[in-house]
Structures are given as structure tokens and as C-alpha cells.
Scaffold this motif. Structure first.
Motif, PDB file in Angstrom:
ATOM      1  N   HIS A 188      -2.237  -1.809 -10.925  1.00 44.51           N
ATOM      2  CA  HIS A 188      -2.940  -2.113  -9.556  1.00 44.51           C
ATOM      3  C   HIS A 188      -1.752  -2.213  -8.701  1.00 44.51           C
ATOM      4  O   HIS A 188      -0.672  -2.840  -8.948  1.00 44.51           O
ATOM      5  CB  HIS A 188      -3.526  -3.529  -9.325  1.00 44.51           C
ATOM      6  CG  HIS A 188      -3.930  -4.324  -8.358  1.00 44.51           C
ATOM      7  ND1 HIS A 188      -3.613  -5.640  -8.140  1.00 44.51           N
ATOM      8  CD2 HIS A 188      -4.137  -3.782  -6.967  1.00 44.51           C
ATOM      9  CE1 HIS A 188      -3.789  -5.719  -6.809  1.00 44.51           C
ATOM     10  NE2 HIS A 188      -4.246  -4.643  -6.309  1.00 44.51           N
ATOM     11  N   HIS A 214      -0.464  -3.834  -5.211  1.00 43.02           N
ATOM     12  CA  HIS A 214      -0.784  -4.774  -4.296  1.00 43.02           C
ATOM     13  C   HIS A 214      -0.526  -4.177  -2.947  1.00 43.02           C
ATOM     14  O   HIS A 214       0.368  -3.233  -2.702  1.00 43.02           O
ATOM     15  CB  HIS A 214       0.420  -6.130  -4.367  1.00 43.02           C
ATOM     16  CG  HIS A 214       0.014  -7.029  -5.465  1.00 43.02           C
ATOM     17  ND1 HIS A 214      -0.499  -8.154  -4.882  1.00 43.02           N
ATOM     18  CD2 HIS A 214      -0.181  -7.098  -6.713  1.00 43.02           C
ATOM     19  CE1 HIS A 214      -1.155  -9.191  -5.835  1.00 43.02           C
ATOM     20  NE2 HIS A 214      -0.481  -8.460  -6.989  1.00 43.02           N
ATOM     21  N   GLY A 215      -1.132  -4.798  -1.964  1.00 39.37           N
ATOM     22  CA  GLY A 215      -0.907  -4.372  -0.516  1.00 39.37           C
ATOM     23  C   GLY A 215      -1.471  -3.137  -0.256  1.00 39.37           C
ATOM     24  O   GLY A 215      -2.408  -3.044   0.502  1.00 39.37           O
ATOM     25  N   ASP A 249      -3.381  -1.891  -2.432  1.00 34.87           N
ATOM     26  CA  ASP A 249      -4.579  -2.180  -3.086  1.00 34.87           C
ATOM     27  C   ASP A 249      -5.358  -0.902  -3.682  1.00 34.87           C
ATOM     28  O   ASP A 249      -6.539  -0.519  -3.214  1.00 34.87           O
ATOM     29  CB  ASP A 249      -5.666  -2.987  -2.061  1.00 34.87           C
ATOM     30  CG  ASP A 249      -5.202  -4.468  -1.966  1.00 34.87           C
ATOM     31  OD1 ASP A 249      -4.514  -4.899  -2.868  1.00 34.87           O
ATOM     32  OD2 ASP A 249      -5.465  -4.870  -0.948  1.00 34.87           O
ATOM     33  N   ILE A 250      -4.529  -0.444  -4.530  1.00 35.35           N
ATOM     34  CA  ILE A 250      -5.380   0.880  -5.152  1.00 35.35           C
ATOM     35  C   ILE A 250      -5.011   0.679  -6.717  1.00 35.35           C
ATOM     36  O   ILE A 250      -4.236  -0.202  -7.185  1.00 35.35           O
ATOM     37  CB  ILE A 250      -4.782   2.421  -4.907  1.00 35.35           C
ATOM     38  CG1 ILE A 250      -3.190   2.062  -4.924  1.00 35.35           C
ATOM     39  CG2 ILE A 250      -5.246   2.492  -3.668  1.00 35.35           C
ATOM     40  CD1 ILE A 250      -2.580   3.248  -4.196  1.00 35.35           C
ATOM     41  N   MET A 251      -5.951   0.995  -7.599  1.00 34.85           N
ATOM     42  CA  MET A 251      -6.134   0.784  -9.004  1.00 34.85           C
ATOM     43  C   MET A 251      -6.401   1.671  -9.892  1.00 34.85           C
ATOM     44  O   MET A 251      -7.228   2.606  -9.170  1.00 34.85           O
ATOM     45  CB  MET A 251      -7.005  -0.609  -9.133  1.00 34.85           C
ATOM     46  CG  MET A 251      -7.075  -1.097 -10.511  1.00 34.85           C
ATOM     47  SD  MET A 251      -7.790  -2.726 -10.547  1.00 34.85           S
ATOM     48  CE  MET A 251      -9.666  -2.106 -10.595  1.00 34.85           C
ATOM     49  N   ALA A 252      -5.903   1.784 -10.843  1.00 29.95           N
ATOM     50  CA  ALA A 252      -6.288   2.967 -11.825  1.00 29.95           C
ATOM     51  C   ALA A 252      -6.138   2.518 -13.250  1.00 29.95           C
ATOM     52  O   ALA A 252      -5.332   1.555 -13.504  1.00 29.95           O
ATOM     53  CB  ALA A 252      -5.151   4.072 -11.621  1.00 29.95           C
ATOM     54  N   PHE A 261      -1.355   7.513  -9.297  1.00 27.00           N
ATOM     55  CA  PHE A 261      -1.572   7.160  -7.935  1.00 27.00           C
ATOM     56  C   PHE A 261      -0.835   8.119  -7.130  1.00 27.00           C
ATOM     57  O   PHE A 261       0.246   8.620  -7.114  1.00 27.00           O
ATOM     58  CB  PHE A 261      -0.726   5.732  -7.497  1.00 27.00           C
ATOM     59  CG  PHE A 261      -1.261   4.454  -8.479  1.00 27.00           C
ATOM     60  CD1 PHE A 261      -2.157   3.940  -7.904  1.00 27.00           C
ATOM     61  CD2 PHE A 261      -0.631   4.199  -9.596  1.00 27.00           C
ATOM     62  CE1 PHE A 261      -2.759   2.566  -8.688  1.00 27.00           C
ATOM     63  CE2 PHE A 261      -1.015   3.531 -10.445  1.00 27.00           C
ATOM     64  CZ  PHE A 261      -2.260   2.592 -10.038  1.00 27.00           C
ATOM     65  N   GLU A 262      -1.607   8.488  -5.935  1.00 25.62           N
ATOM     66  CA  GLU A 262      -1.205   9.402  -5.015  1.00 25.62           C
ATOM     67  C   GLU A 262      -1.307   8.711  -3.577  1.00 25.62           C
ATOM     68  O   GLU A 262      -2.552   8.466  -3.241  1.00 25.62           O
ATOM     69  CB  GLU A 262      -1.742  10.656  -4.880  1.00 25.62           C
ATOM     70  CG  GLU A 262      -0.971  11.659  -6.113  1.00 25.62           C
ATOM     71  CD  GLU A 262      -1.553  12.989  -6.182  1.00 25.62           C
ATOM     72  OE1 GLU A 262      -1.505  13.688  -4.835  1.00 25.62           O
ATOM     73  OE2 GLU A 262      -1.875  13.717  -7.114  1.00 25.62           O
ATOM     74  N   PHE A 263      -0.374   8.501  -2.779  1.00 22.99           N
ATOM     75  CA  PHE A 263      -0.564   7.965  -1.404  1.00 22.99           C
ATOM     76  C   PHE A 263       0.425   7.966  -0.542  1.00 22.99           C
ATOM     77  O   PHE A 263       1.594   8.485  -0.876  1.00 22.99           O
ATOM     78  CB  PHE A 263      -1.122   6.339  -1.541  1.00 22.99           C
ATOM     79  CG  PHE A 263       0.034   5.565  -2.181  1.00 22.99           C
ATOM     80  CD1 PHE A 263       0.192   5.519  -3.745  1.00 22.99           C
ATOM     81  CD2 PHE A 263       1.219   5.087  -1.704  1.00 22.99           C
ATOM     82  CE1 PHE A 263       1.387   4.986  -4.326  1.00 22.99           C
ATOM     83  CE2 PHE A 263       2.251   4.311  -2.100  1.00 22.99           C
ATOM     84  CZ  PHE A 263       2.374   4.375  -3.491  1.00 22.99           C
ATOM     85  N   THR A 304       3.138   1.460   4.876  1.00 28.01           N
ATOM     86  CA  THR A 304       3.203   0.048   5.304  1.00 28.01           C
ATOM     87  C   THR A 304       4.697  -0.300   4.802  1.00 28.01           C
ATOM     88  O   THR A 304       4.869  -0.189   3.443  1.00 28.01           O
ATOM     89  CB  THR A 304       2.214  -0.771   4.712  1.00 28.01           C
ATOM     90  OG1 THR A 304       0.843  -0.191   5.096  1.00 28.01           O
ATOM     91  CG2 THR A 304       2.270  -2.435   4.988  1.00 28.01           C
ATOM     92  N   PHE A 357       6.229  -4.229  -2.719  1.00 26.98           N
ATOM     93  CA  PHE A 357       4.719  -4.478  -3.149  1.00 26.98           C
ATOM     94  C   PHE A 357       4.832  -4.395  -4.809  1.00 26.98           C
ATOM     95  O   PHE A 357       5.568  -3.479  -5.371  1.00 26.98           O
ATOM     96  CB  PHE A 357       4.105  -3.143  -2.727  1.00 26.98           C
ATOM     97  CG  PHE A 357       4.033  -3.066  -1.230  1.00 26.98           C
ATOM     98  CD1 PHE A 357       2.790  -3.835  -0.556  1.00 26.98           C
ATOM     99  CD2 PHE A 357       4.869  -2.068  -0.717  1.00 26.98           C
ATOM    100  CE1 PHE A 357       3.073  -3.407   0.958  1.00 26.98           C
ATOM    101  CE2 PHE A 357       4.887  -2.125   0.801  1.00 26.98           C
ATOM    102  CZ  PHE A 357       3.914  -2.968   1.487  1.00 26.98           C
ATOM    103  N   ASP A 358       4.197  -5.534  -5.535  1.00 26.35           N
ATOM    104  CA  ASP A 358       4.470  -5.404  -6.817  1.00 26.35           C
ATOM    105  C   ASP A 358       3.151  -4.559  -7.613  1.00 26.35           C
ATOM    106  O   ASP A 358       2.214  -4.490  -6.846  1.00 26.35           O
ATOM    107  CB  ASP A 358       3.727  -6.885  -7.383  1.00 26.35           C
ATOM    108  CG  ASP A 358       5.111  -7.743  -6.950  1.00 26.35           C
ATOM    109  OD1 ASP A 358       6.232  -7.370  -6.660  1.00 26.35           O
ATOM    110  OD2 ASP A 358       4.759  -9.129  -7.197  1.00 26.35           O
TER     111      ASP A 358
END
Lengths: 443, 124
Positions: free
Chosen positions: B77, B79-80, B82-85, B96-98, B102, B106-107
Motif C-alpha cells: 500500500h 500512503h497518500g 492510496d493505491i494498493m496491490a 504500481f503505475e501512477f 503530489t 509517502f510510506d
């Protein structure tokens, strides 16, 4: 990869850049030594501490029993809602009101309100409202028993212990935002508070032994509004820290917990600490963090008493300098909290809009705000840095001024001695402030 | 005496302001030099834990492609954002792709035995 709602500490500030840390530290040093030459030579703040009364009509409204009862009832209701959410609500920060309410709305949100408006916690304290209501009822029923006298020597030590336990829950325990843990904490804290109020009477228990009454009471001394002899008065900010009698025993320890816990929070986010503790399990990790928290508080406490020792030697006096100067640390404790938490308050506070509509995570939409999207970047990073460094430096200056005024009061006809007590305190404040700046600049 | 003190205080203030302007790096909005190519990271957590915490540094506005492998079944996960896999041993990595839009720290958390396994640092 699925999106999900989260809260409490999702975004952390970027570290203050090195150049800004050095600049802030430099300004602190220059300001400190300039202060010795520039500051006044007669006590100045203390005579303004009582302020100027506001119109009597306004005082009557603000201090009316009706408003007090309404706010007390609201506070008890909110405590009940938060407790119910913690006890039976969804077990996640993102969908349960309790963690964000306790750590953000209550713990952080009341700080700016208190510093601006004065001691509003006096009216918003649910434990006190309930205790006073029960005492009133007992009096009416003729069941009122004379409370035991509160032991003077105990002073504010119980409040210092209470604040330490709260800090330990937030910063040392491995699941601080677990609603069930909060439910248990609320039960234990409410029980201890009400038993104390029952045994010693709420009038003695709350100002001495209730952690949050002491916490917000200390911060309220900075506020431009206060209550004196049944009237609301307006005064210069921070003059409430000057003059008056020495604080009750345990106040230094309490302020040490305030400063030490925020400092530990900053330190525990540094990559050094995270690297050292990342592989620990839940229990070991909690104990190691608890030890770290204790070390930071003990360091703040120890350095303060060393300073007092040095000041007593330099001024060759036996006066209670430890008590006399503790007020000057309150502005520093405030700016520690502001610089570490103001962005957190603004960012995480927005989640309250969502959580208010569905406090238990049961899929409700009470106010139609369930789908509110918080802005996770309300400030540019540089704005955050300037506010952080600016508040730390400002708190340092106010702390110096308060300490200076105190010294002039203690030694009314001996400015030289007053100034000699100031050298160690100057060094102490430089240490606290530069340490605060340093913690903010760590990766 | 009093005027001399006020003058000294003002001079100190002016000096502090000048020093601030001199030290302060120019610009502020560096959006133009955000790298066009995505930042790719692989975080592989072994059975003995994450060890030294990896800091994944990107610029604001940069695309991020992040793959995480875990020694046990876990939801990973960020943080911030707020995406999870989910991932686990013998499974394809959590991907994760983003766009890192911001700024902040972020942890990256793996729910289960360890909490934080890496940190995303989005610089302005």
C-alpha cells in the motif's frame, strides 16, 4: 493496483532544505545575542497580563451557564460517538471516525483554537462536563460527600504521566490508529479521570491531574483572550506567560513531555531511526519506540535542570528558577507542535468531512459528504518550509522575551544578576530551537 | 539610547531579510525540468525484512513504475496516493503505475509483519 481511502499521516512533509536550516539556525543565534543587548531593562510583560475587560454583556453571553451546559452536552455527545465508532466501527483509519477525530481534530485542531480564542477546553472537556454535572446532581439529591484534599506535593505529576501515556499510544504503540485500541484507551482514561474527580473533587482534579486540561491550560496563556474575575479580558499574546506565581510541582515534567514527544516524533521519522527499527516486530518495535520516547523526554528534562543549575550558580541564588522559567518553554512547545503538525492538520483534517458522514464505516451518508475528495497538496513544499522555520524562530523569540521578563521580575533592583541568569537559558533555547530545526531538515 | 536600539533591531531584521534572499535558490517552479521518462523502481523484500529503507526519489509530475516483491502474502500500500496491490512468494510482483503529482514523503507499506518497506520522495 486498487485505490483506497486512508488517513492519519498519509503525506509527510519534505525535509527542510539544508540552506534553510542553516539560515534559520543563524537567525536564531544572532537574534539571541542581540536580545541581550536590545531587550528592556524593566519588567514589561507582566503588568499587561491581566488585560483589558471586554464589555460586560459579551462576558455574560460567553460565560453563561446555558452556553456552558450546551457545549458540555455537545462534548459528552462527541465523546460518546467517538467511543462508539472506536468500539464497533470498521477497523480502519480510512473508514472510522475515531482515529482521525482523536489524533487530528482533538489533539491538533484544538491547539490553534486555544491559542487564538483562549481556554475553550474548559467548556469543551467532556470528562469535566460529566463530572461537574454529576456533582451538581449529587448536591441536589443531598448525596454530596466532601472530597479528599488533593495532595499538594503530587502537583501536576499525574497530568504529566497522562500526557506521556497518550504520547506513548500515539508514537510508540505499533497500531496507534487501531479503533479498538482507542476504545480501550478511552475507557481507561475516562475511568481514571472520573475516579480521580470523585475522590478529590473535579475542582482539584482537573487543573492538576487531567492531562488535557493542563496541556490546553498552558497553551491558553499565550492566547489574547482570558477570563479574569468573571470577565473576559483581551491582552497582548503571550503576556499570560509572564508574572504570576510559580507553577505547581510537576509542571516542568509536563512541559518536558510536551517538547520531548514532538521531538521524538520528528526524530522517529528520520531515515536513521527508520532504518534501525524497520525490521523489528510489533512488540519489540513498540518497546524500542517507548524507550526512545523516554530518552527524548528525559533529555529535555535533564538539559533544563542543568540550565537551572548553571543559572543558580551564575546568579548565586536559591530561588526556584526551575519553576520561574518553565513558562518560557511553553511558546517553544507550541511552535514545535505547529511546525511539525500544521500541514498534517490541514491535510488529514479534510478527512473529517468524509468521516462525519459515515463515522462508523457502515456505508452511511449522513451529510452527503461521503465522496468529498481531500486536497493532499494544499501548500507548496516551500510554503511549508517557511512556515516551519518561521514559527520555530518566532517561538524562540517569544520564549526569550518571557524568560527575560521573568528574570527582571525576580531580581528587581539587580539587572546584572537578572542578565546572568539569562546566559544559560539563552543557550538552552538555542539548543531546543536548533534541534527542532535540525529534526525538520532530516531525511 | 532607545532610538539606537530600535535602529539596531531594524538593521538586524534588514540583514536577515537580505541574507534570506541571497541564500534562497532561484526559481521555485521547476515543472519544466521534470524528466519525461518514467522512474522505474524494484523493491525486493527478503525473508529477513526490508533492511535499510530504500528512498525512491522522483520529481513532481514524473511517471512512476514500481514493482514490489514480498517473501509472504501481503497487500502493498502506498500512503497518500492510496493505491494498493497484492503479492506473495512465487506470484508476480505488486505493480504500481501512477503520476507523482503530489509532493511530499509517502510510506510504502506491506501489511503484515513489517510496516514500512520503502519511502517515495516526490520533490517539487
Amino acid at each position: 493496483m486498487t485505490p483506497l481511502a486512508h488517513g492519519v499521516g498519509s503525506v509527510q512533509d519534505l525535509p527542510v532544505p539544508q540552506w534553510l536550516f542553516l539560515y534559520g539556525a543563524g537567525v536564531v543565534l544572532v537574534v539571541s545575542f542581540a536580545a541581550l543587548a536590545l531587550l528592556w531593562r524593566q519588567p514589561l510583560l507582566a503588568r499587561h497580563a491581566n488585560g483589558r475587560p471586554l464589555p460586560a454583556g459579551l462576558s455574560r453571553v460567553v460565560l453563561s451557564p446555558a452556553l456552558r451546559i450546551a457545549l458540555g452536552a455537545l462534548a459528552v455527545f462527541l465523546l460518546f460517538v467517538v467511543f462508539a465508532a472506536a468500539l464497533v466501527g470498521e477497523r480502519s483509519v480510512g473508514s472510522n471516525l475515531a482515529p482521525t477525530f482523536v489524533y487530528v481534530a482533538f489533539w491538533l485542531g484544538l491547539v490553534p483554537l486555544t491559542v487564538v480564542l483562549g481556554n475553550i477546553w474548559r467548556a469543551l472537556n467532556p470528562w469535566r462536563a460529566a463530572a461537574e454535572g454529576a456533582e451538581w446532581l449529587a448536591g441536589r439529591l443531598g448525596a454530596h460527600a466532601e472530597p479528599y484534599p488533593y495532595p499538594e506535593r503530587l502537583g501536576r505529576w499525574p497530568a504529566a504521566l497522562g500526557l506521556f501515556l497518550f504520547a506513548a499510544l500515539e508514537l510508540a504503540y505499533f497500531e496507534p490508529a487501531d479503533p479498538r485500541a482507542l476504545a480501550l484507551a478511552i475507557v481507561l482514561y475516562s475511568g481514571a479521570t472520573w475516579i480521580g474527580a470523585l475522590v478529590f473533587g473535579s475542582r482539584a482534579w482537573f487543573p492538576n491531574a487531567e492531562a488535557f486540561t493542563v496541556y490546553f491550560g498552558l497553551l491558553a496563556r499565550i492566547a489574547p483572550f482570558a477570563v479574569r474575575d468573571g470577565r473576559v479580558v483581551v491582552r497582548w499574546p503571550a503576556v499570560g506567560l509572564a508574572g504570576g506565581s510559580n507553577p505547581r510541582p510537576g509542571t516542568v515534567a509536563f512541559v518536558a513531555v510536551m517538547l520531548g514527544s514532538v521531538a521524538f516524533d520528528g526524530f522517529s521519522r528520520s531515515s536513521f531511526w527508520v532504518d534501525e527499527t524497520a525490521n523489528l516486530g510489533d512488540l519489540t518495535g513498540s518497546l524500542v519506540r517507548l524507550a526512545g520516547l523516554l530518552v527524548w523526554i528525559a533529555a529535555v528534562f535533564g538539559i533544563y535542570h542543568l540550565t537551572v543549575f548553571a543559572a543558580k550558580r551564575l546568579a548565586s541564588t536559591d530561588l526556584d528558577l526551575a519553576g520561574a522559567f518553565v513558562w518560557s518553554l511553553v511558546p517553544i512547545a507550541l511552535v514545535y507542535a505547529v511546525s511539525h503538525y500544521f500541514s498534517l492538520l490541514v491535510i488529514e483534517g479534510q478527512f473529517l468531512v468524509t468521516l462525519a458522514s459515515d463515522p462508523f464505516g457502515f456505508g452511511w451518508d449522513l451529510f452527503g459528504t461521503r465522496d468529498f475528495r481531500p486536497n493532499l497538496a494544499p501548500f507548496a513544499p516551500s510554503t511549508i518550509w517557511y512556515v516551519q522555520v518561521g514559527t520555530l524562530v518566532a517561538g524562540h523569540v517569544v520564549g526569550l522575551a518571557v524568560a527575560h521578563d521573568r528574570a527582571l521580575e525576580l531580581f528587581p533592583r539587580d539587572t546584572g544578576r537578572a542578565l546572568r541568569t539569562q546566559y544559560p537559558f539563552l543557550v538552552l533555547m538555542v539548543i531546543y530551537t536548533v534541534a527542532g530545526l535540525y529534526l525538520l531538515s532530516q531525511d | 539610547m532607545r532610538i539606537a536600539r530600535i535602529a539596531l533591531a531594524l538593521a538586524l531584521l534588514a540583514g536577515a531579510a537580505l541574507l534570506f534572499l541571497a541564500l534562497r535558490p532561484g526559481g521555485g517552479d521547476n515543472a519544466d525540468d521534470t524528466p519525461a521518462e518514467p522512474a522505474r523502481f524494484e523493491v525486493a523484500v527478503g525473508p529477513e525484512g526490508p533492511g535499510e529503507l530504500a528512498q525512491l526519489r522522483v520529481r513532481r509530475g514524473q511517471r512512476v513504475e514500481l514493482e514490489v516483491t514480498m517473501p509472504y502474502e501481503s497487500d502493498v500500500h502506498l500512503h497518500g496516493y492510496d493505491i494498493m496491490a497484492a503479492t506473495g512468494p512465487g506470484e508476480p510482483p505488486a505493480r504500481f503505475e501512477f503520476v507523482a503529482d503530489t509532493p511530499g514523503r509517502f510510506d510504502l507499506e506491506a501489511h503484515g509483519r513489517w510496516e514500512t518497506i520503502a519511502q517515495l520522495v516526490v520533490e517539487p
